[in-house]
Motif scaffolding. Sequence first.
Motif, PDB file in Angstrom:
ATOM      1  N   ARG A   1      -1.005  -7.819   5.372  1.00  0.00           N
ATOM      2  CA  ARG A   1      -0.418  -6.482   5.480  1.00  0.00           C
ATOM      3  C   ARG A   1       0.368  -6.286   6.765  1.00  0.00           C
TER       4      ARG A   1
ATOM      5  N   ASP B   1      -7.131   5.550   9.500  1.00  0.00           N
ATOM      6  CA  ASP B   1      -7.285   4.647   8.353  1.00  0.00           C
ATOM      7  C   ASP B   1      -6.287   3.493   8.446  1.00  0.00           C
TER       8      ASP B   1
ATOM      9  N   ARG C   1      -6.486   2.373  16.296  1.00  0.00           N
ATOM     10  CA  ARG C   1      -7.383   3.001  15.320  1.00  0.00           C
ATOM     11  C   ARG C   1      -7.513   4.500  15.579  1.00  0.00           C
TER      12      ARG C   1
ATOM     13  N   ALA D   1       0.844  -1.201   0.000  1.00  0.00           N
ATOM     14  CA  ALA D   1       0.000   0.000   0.000  1.00  0.00           C
ATOM     15  C   ALA D   1       0.877   1.247   0.000  1.00  0.00           C
ATOM     16  N   HIS D   2       0.247   2.381  -0.272  1.00  0.00           N
ATOM     17  CA  HIS D   2       0.984   3.652  -0.285  1.00  0.00           C
ATOM     18  C   HIS D   2       1.356   4.084   1.128  1.00  0.00           C
ATOM     19  N   LYS D   3       0.542   3.704   2.115  1.00  0.00           N
ATOM     20  CA  LYS D   3       0.770   4.128   3.493  1.00  0.00           C
ATOM     21  C   LYS D   3       1.359   2.971   4.307  1.00  0.00           C
ATOM     22  N   SER D   4       2.291   3.316   5.195  1.00  0.00           N
ATOM     23  CA  SER D   4       2.932   2.303   6.040  1.00  0.00           C
ATOM     24  C   SER D   4       2.997   2.801   7.471  1.00  0.00           C
TER      25      SER D   4
ATOM     26  N   ASP E   1      -6.496   0.305   8.540  1.00  0.00           N
ATOM     27  CA  ASP E   1      -6.639  -0.860   7.673  1.00  0.00           C
ATOM     28  C   ASP E   1      -6.153  -0.597   6.252  1.00  0.00           C
ATOM     29  N   ALA E   2      -5.818   0.662   5.937  1.00  0.00           N
ATOM     30  CA  ALA E   2      -5.274   0.993   4.615  1.00  0.00           C
ATOM     31  C   ALA E   2      -3.749   1.023   4.626  1.00  0.00           C
ATOM     32  N   HIS E   3      -3.144   0.656   5.758  1.00  0.00           N
ATOM     33  CA  HIS E   3      -1.696   0.688   5.912  1.00  0.00           C
ATOM     34  C   HIS E   3      -1.089  -0.711   5.836  1.00  0.00           C
ATOM     35  N   ASP E   4       0.134  -0.765   5.328  1.00  0.00           N
ATOM     36  CA  ASP E   4       1.004  -1.893   5.639  1.00  0.00           C
ATOM     37  C   ASP E   4       1.603  -1.617   7.008  1.00  0.00           C
TER      38      ASP E   4
ATOM     39  N   VAL F   1      -6.814  -4.919  10.390  1.00  0.00           N
ATOM     40  CA  VAL F   1      -5.698  -4.971   9.446  1.00  0.00           C
ATOM     41  C   VAL F   1      -5.565  -6.400   8.921  1.00  0.00           C
TER      42      VAL F   1
END
Length: 450
Positions: A442, A411, A406, A331-334, A413-416, A438
Motif C-alpha cells: 500500500r 486509521d 498515526r 483502498a477507499h482512503k489515500s 493502515d487503512a490508507h494507500d 502500513v
Amino acid sequence: MTTVYERRRVAPAPPAPGRSPAGPVLASLWAGAAAVVALWWHDTGSVVGTAGALTGAGRIAGLLCGYACAVLVALMARVPLLEQRIGSDRVARWHASAGRYTVCLLVAHILLILSGYAAQDRSSVVREAVTVVLDYPEMLKATAGTVVLFAVGLVSARAVRRRVGHEFWYYVHLLTYAAVFLAFGHQLALGSDFVGSGPAQAAWYALYLGAAALVVWFRVLAPVRLNLRHRLRVESVHREARGVYSVVIRGRRLDESGARPGQFLRWRFLTEGLRWTSTPYSLSAPPRADLLRITVKALGDHSAAVALLRPGTRVWAEGPYGALTADRRTAHKSLLIAGGVGVTPLRALFETLPGDVTLLYRARTAEDLALGGELEAIARWRGARVLYALNGPHGRRPDLTAAALRATVPDLDAHDVFLCGPHGFARDVYEALRAAGVADRRIHHESFEL
C-alpha cells in the motif's frame, strides 16, 4: 492558479486494473537465462580435464553475457508496459543490476576462455589473448565492443557518476548499443552452441532483433509520432514559490497523448543551452486537451534555465512514463505525502484520485510551499484535507515518525500512501510508514534518482 491554466473538474480515475506485471516479467527473464544454460547443456558432451572445465565455464558465462546484453537493450527501450505498469525507477534499477551482471559475466567469460585455451595449448594467457584477438574471426570487433562496454560500466559506477554531468553519462551510456552491435557477430561466429545449429542461430537473431525493434519503436518512432502530432510549445512560465516555476505547454489533442495524473514525461526544450538535455519532470496538473503543465525547482543549471524559457519555445517530449497513478490504489482512503518539489505529481493526483484523500506536504518554510493556493482550493472543492509539516523555531524539523503519522491519520493502515520527494526523505518516511503498520503493497513511491 493562473488564468492560463485554471483548475477544471476532472472525472475520477478508473479503478485499478490488476496487479503489477513485475513478477511475470522477472520470471520470464530468469526463464530465458535458464533456457540459455539449457542450450549449453544440450550441446555439451562430457567435460574432461582442467582445460575442458575452464572452457565450459567460459562458454556458459559468454552465453549468459550475450543474453544479458539483449536484456539490457530491452530494458533501455522504455516499453510502456514496464514504464507505466511497473515504474520507471524500478525498471532503471533492474537495468543497473543487469548491467553489473553483464560486466561480471563478460570478465568471467574472457578470463575463463583464455585460461582454458592456454591450458589446452600449454601457453601463457597473454599469448593466447593476442592470438585470439588477432587471428580469430570477428574478434577485433568484439574486442572493441568489450572496451566500449567496460567504459560504459565505469561511467555508470555510482562513485564515478556522481562526478560527471548527466549529459556526459547519458551519451556515454548510449554507446551500449554500439558495444552490443560490435559483439554480436563474434557470438555467432565462435559460439560452438550456434555453429551449425540453425534453430539456435534463429532464436539468437530473434532475441536481438526483438530488442532492437523495441528500441526503434519506443525510443525513436513513438516520440517522433507524439511530437509531430501534438506540436508542443511553451505557453507561459509562472513563479510558484521561492525558486519554483511552472511551465505551461500548449499542444494539439493532448487528451490523446495518454498522459495521466502522477506521470512524467522527458522534456527537451529546443533553445540554447537546453536542447541537448532531456530531463524528467512530472505533470503538476491533470492534462487538458490543449495544455500540459510541469512545475520545476531550480536545483541545477538545467532546472534554473527552465525559469527563463520564453513563450513560443518549441518542446520535444517523450512519454508518458511512471506508475505513480490511480491504478496503484487499493483502498477507499489515500494519504499523499510530498516532500519539497515532490508535491508536483501528487498535486495532480490530489485533484483526481477517487475516495477520501489527505495530503501531507513537507517543506522548510511557508515561503517554500509551491502550489499551496491550488491545494487549498482543491481541498475545499472536494472536501479533502491539506496538512503542512514545516520547520519550527530555530529550524527544528517536524516529527514524521510512526507515532506522529498515526496521530495525524488514526486509521493510517487503512490508507494507500502515495509518497514523492527527495531520496532521503522518501526513505525515512517509508520506514516510518512500515513501522506504523502500513503494508508494503500500500506504499506507492517513485524516484527520478536513478
